[in-house]
Design a protein around this motif. Structure first.
Motif, PDB file in Angstrom:
ATOM      1  N   LEU A  18       9.126  -2.989 -43.811  1.00 27.24           N
ATOM      2  CA  LEU A  18      10.689  -2.788 -43.485  1.00 27.24           C
ATOM      3  C   LEU A  18      11.418  -2.378 -42.377  1.00 27.24           C
ATOM      4  CD1 LEU A  18      11.241  -1.537 -47.270  1.00 27.24           C
ATOM      5  CD2 LEU A  18      11.851  -3.819 -46.533  1.00 27.24           C
ATOM      6  N   VAL A  19      10.591  -1.187 -42.027  1.00 29.38           N
ATOM      7  CA  VAL A  19      11.162  -0.588 -40.678  1.00 29.38           C
ATOM      8  C   VAL A  19      11.243  -1.793 -39.451  1.00 29.38           C
ATOM      9  CG1 VAL A  19      10.686   0.715 -38.805  1.00 29.38           C
ATOM     10  CG2 VAL A  19      10.364   1.612 -41.050  1.00 29.38           C
ATOM     11  N   ARG A  20      10.060  -2.805 -39.488  1.00 27.72           N
ATOM     12  CA  ARG A  20      10.001  -3.755 -38.548  1.00 27.72           C
ATOM     13  C   ARG A  20      11.062  -4.685 -38.725  1.00 27.72           C
ATOM     14  NH1 ARG A  20       4.281  -2.492 -39.017  1.00 27.72           N
ATOM     15  NH2 ARG A  20       3.236  -2.178 -36.711  1.00 27.72           N
ATOM     16  N   GLN A  21      11.404  -5.019 -40.073  1.00 27.44           N
ATOM     17  CA  GLN A  21      12.536  -5.951 -40.366  1.00 27.44           C
ATOM     18  C   GLN A  21      13.767  -5.369 -39.756  1.00 27.44           C
ATOM     19  OE1 GLN A  21      12.888  -7.333 -44.203  1.00 27.44           O
ATOM     20  NE2 GLN A  21      10.431  -6.904 -44.644  1.00 27.44           N
ATOM     21  N   THR A  22      13.858  -4.109 -39.731  1.00 26.09           N
ATOM     22  CA  THR A  22      15.132  -3.621 -39.120  1.00 26.09           C
ATOM     23  C   THR A  22      15.244  -3.421 -37.481  1.00 26.09           C
ATOM     24  OG1 THR A  22      14.646  -1.330 -39.243  1.00 26.09           O
ATOM     25  CG2 THR A  22      15.641  -2.244 -40.960  1.00 26.09           C
ATOM     26  N   ARG A  23      14.104  -3.608 -36.814  1.00 27.58           N
ATOM     27  CA  ARG A  23      13.688  -3.499 -35.505  1.00 27.58           C
ATOM     28  C   ARG A  23      13.356  -4.203 -34.837  1.00 27.58           C
ATOM     29  NH1 ARG A  23      17.172   0.733 -34.641  1.00 27.58           N
ATOM     30  NH2 ARG A  23      16.605   2.603 -35.766  1.00 27.58           N
ATOM     31  N   ARG A  77      20.375   1.113 -31.991  1.00 27.46           N
ATOM     32  CA  ARG A  77      19.236   2.000 -32.150  1.00 27.46           C
ATOM     33  C   ARG A  77      19.354   2.996 -33.288  1.00 27.46           C
ATOM     34  NH1 ARG A  77      19.676   6.959 -27.824  1.00 27.46           N
ATOM     35  NH2 ARG A  77      21.646   7.049 -27.665  1.00 27.46           N
ATOM     36  N   PHE A  78      20.705   3.162 -33.653  1.00 23.81           N
ATOM     37  CA  PHE A  78      21.082   3.903 -34.617  1.00 23.81           C
ATOM     38  C   PHE A  78      21.459   3.250 -36.181  1.00 23.81           C
ATOM     39  CE2 PHE A  78      23.358   6.900 -31.636  1.00 23.81           C
ATOM     40  CZ  PHE A  78      22.146   7.612 -31.435  1.00 23.81           C
ATOM     41  N   ARG A  79      21.565   1.958 -36.162  1.00 20.19           N
ATOM     42  CA  ARG A  79      21.839   1.102 -37.294  1.00 20.19           C
ATOM     43  C   ARG A  79      20.794   0.222 -37.388  1.00 20.19           C
ATOM     44  NH1 ARG A  79      24.300   5.194 -37.895  1.00 20.19           N
ATOM     45  NH2 ARG A  79      26.703   5.358 -38.245  1.00 20.19           N
ATOM     46  N   GLY A  80      20.103  -0.567 -36.647  1.00 21.71           N
ATOM     47  CA  GLY A  80      19.119  -1.506 -36.664  1.00 21.71           C
ATOM     48  C   GLY A  80      19.896  -2.795 -36.758  1.00 21.71           C
ATOM     49  N   VAL A  81      18.967  -3.637 -36.961  1.00 16.84           N
ATOM     50  CA  VAL A  81      19.462  -5.245 -36.974  1.00 16.84           C
ATOM     51  C   VAL A  81      18.895  -6.020 -38.366  1.00 16.84           C
ATOM     52  CG1 VAL A  81      19.809  -5.124 -34.496  1.00 16.84           C
ATOM     53  CG2 VAL A  81      17.699  -5.909 -35.548  1.00 16.84           C
ATOM     54  N   GLY A  82      19.131  -7.021 -38.308  1.00 17.45           N
ATOM     55  CA  GLY A  82      18.675  -7.883 -39.635  1.00 17.45           C
ATOM     56  C   GLY A  82      19.465  -7.693 -40.875  1.00 17.45           C
ATOM     57  N   MET A 126      22.527  -4.571 -45.032  1.00 20.45           N
ATOM     58  CA  MET A 126      23.024  -4.099 -46.446  1.00 20.45           C
ATOM     59  C   MET A 126      22.873  -2.893 -46.536  1.00 20.45           C
ATOM     60  SD  MET A 126      20.035  -4.757 -49.651  1.00 20.45           S
ATOM     61  CE  MET A 126      19.064  -3.610 -48.862  1.00 20.45           C
ATOM     62  N   LEU A 127      22.126  -2.064 -45.710  1.00 20.11           N
ATOM     63  CA  LEU A 127      22.165  -0.526 -45.642  1.00 20.11           C
ATOM     64  C   LEU A 127      23.621  -0.109 -45.100  1.00 20.11           C
ATOM     65  CD1 LEU A 127      20.212   1.836 -46.412  1.00 20.11           C
ATOM     66  CD2 LEU A 127      19.855   2.042 -43.800  1.00 20.11           C
ATOM     67  N   ALA A 128      24.072  -0.859 -44.277  1.00 19.71           N
ATOM     68  CA  ALA A 128      25.597  -0.424 -43.509  1.00 19.71           C
ATOM     69  C   ALA A 128      26.396  -0.631 -44.545  1.00 19.71           C
ATOM     70  CB  ALA A 128      25.668  -1.104 -42.159  1.00 19.71           C
ATOM     71  N   ARG A 129      26.354  -2.005 -45.397  1.00 20.90           N
ATOM     72  CA  ARG A 129      27.469  -2.285 -46.278  1.00 20.90           C
ATOM     73  C   ARG A 129      27.368  -1.198 -47.443  1.00 20.90           C
ATOM     74  NH1 ARG A 129      25.736  -7.660 -45.206  1.00 20.90           N
ATOM     75  NH2 ARG A 129      24.666  -7.565 -46.889  1.00 20.90           N
TER      76      ARG A 129
END
Length: 378
Positions: A310-315, A327-332, A337-340
């Protein structure tokens, strides 16, 4: 450059030693790997008698050691575009809280020390911090803006009880009417409530309490010498009741480990009196990738692979992405979904309004304060 803005390198597979030590009571990291600047690497290898394996299975306790840091300056400046401050003060290097996920661990390599157990057991302290600060903010031409306390390591880590360096820094800032922000996961901040309430009445301070989990068991192994989650909530309540602007920082959010708690953390903090909130996605710069992986496999072997996936999915497929802006929020999808989720929860709980700005107009350099005192005596 501030330690928050460390450059990074692409993922490289970590070498697997022949034998590894198990967790140590009261410590976060499992091992003590060499820092990235070392040219020599070592690994434990049993000679066939089995004695080394026994020793590593039950490693002895590690005591905390303190070394004086003879620094000649105390304000660290940064120009990072995704950090809300341009200056910080860190009275300590290394942190006894032992948070295994701490992004500051790799900064110990600058000292020739390991980002692993060295980071939480071999601490440096700056005894002249308050004196240096008074000198630096008293220089002609100094322009005040909020100073961040706790940008790299916690200013209220356990050793602060004896050394009181953070309190001395606050005394200088209060005297000069210089604004500051504090980030901590320690209830020790309440010791300085007398200073903080006075500063808050002049819009000179705000405090952010970091709460990573409400699960005591997870907190004990992930951040072993930090205050319990309940004590941090009590700190938010006491600060808010005293009129000190207080926010909660749900950080870091670790996919598959503690991110399911985000809404509960925010709700508990709001009930305690927090008026604002923030979050940060797990970052794994430099040596931290291997350290965190080793910790996961030791404490949560059944979900380690899933968490790292999961970490790789956000990076973007790696375990870390150092780029400004992501770097603070990630991508993908997962990061979005975490941001929302955070935005919805913060809005529902009334934690989405920005905190009032701090007042820089009251600032008077220490030299000016002394001149005013001398004039008053005439």
């Amino acid at each position: 450059m501030d330690d928050l803005a460390l450059a990074d390198r692409p993922d490289t597979p970590a070498a697997t030693p022949t034998l590894t030590a198990g967790p140590r009571k009261g410590r976060g990291a499992i091992g003590n790997p060499a820092c990235r600047y070392d040219r020599i690497r070592s690994e434990p290898v049993d000679d066939g008698w089995g004695t080394l394996e026994d020793e590593l299975a039950e490693p002895p306790p590690l005591e905390t050691t303190l070394t004086r840091d003879a620094t000649r300056s105390i304000i660290a400046w940064n120009d990072s575009p995704d950090i809300g401050f341009d200056r910080a003060v860190n009275p300590y290097r290394g942190c006894e809280h032992g948070c295994v996920y701490c992004y500051a661990r790799p900064s110990h390599a600058y000292l020739g020390l390991s980002p692993g157990l060295d980071f939480e057991t071999r601490l440096l302290f700056k005894p002249e911090a308050a004196t240096l600060l008074a000198k630096e903010i008293g220089k002609p031409g100094y322009v005040p803006r909020p100073i961040a306390l706790g940008s790299n390591t916690d200013p209220y880590q356990p050793v602060e009880r004896q050394l009181r360096l953070t309190r001395a820094i606050l005394e200088v800032l209060a005297e000069a009417a210089h604004p500051c922000t504090i980030v901590t996961k320690s209830a020790l901040v309440l010791r300085d409530l007398d200073l903080l309430t006075g500063m808050a009445s002049r819009r000179l301070v705000r405090v952010c309490i970091s709460i990573t989990t409400l699960d005591r068991r997870l907190a004990r192994v992930m951040e072993p010498r930090a205050a319990t989650p309940a004590r941090r909530l009590q700190a938010i309540e006491a600060l808010s009741r005293a009129g000190v602007p207080t926010a909660v920082l749900a950080a870091p959010m670790i996919p598959g480990l503690n991110d399911a708690e985000m809404e509960r953390i925010l709700a508990a903090a709001a009930r305690a009196g927090a008026t604002a909130a923030g979050y940060v996605l797990l970052r794994l710069p430099h040596e931290l990738r291997a350290l965190f992986t080793e910790w996961l496999e030791a404490h949560y072997p059944e979900r380690a692979a899933h968490v790292l996936s999961l970490v790789r999915q956000t990076r973007g497929g790696a375990l870390n992405d150092p780029r400004f802006g992501s770097r603070f929020r990630g991508v993908g999808v997962y990061a979005d979904m975490l941001a929302r989720r955070f935005a919805v929860a913060a809005r529902r709980l009334g934690l989405d309004e920005p905190m009032a700005g701090l007042d820089c107009s009251r600032f008077a350099p220490p030299r000016r304060r002394e001149e005013e005192r001398q004039l008053a005596l005439l």
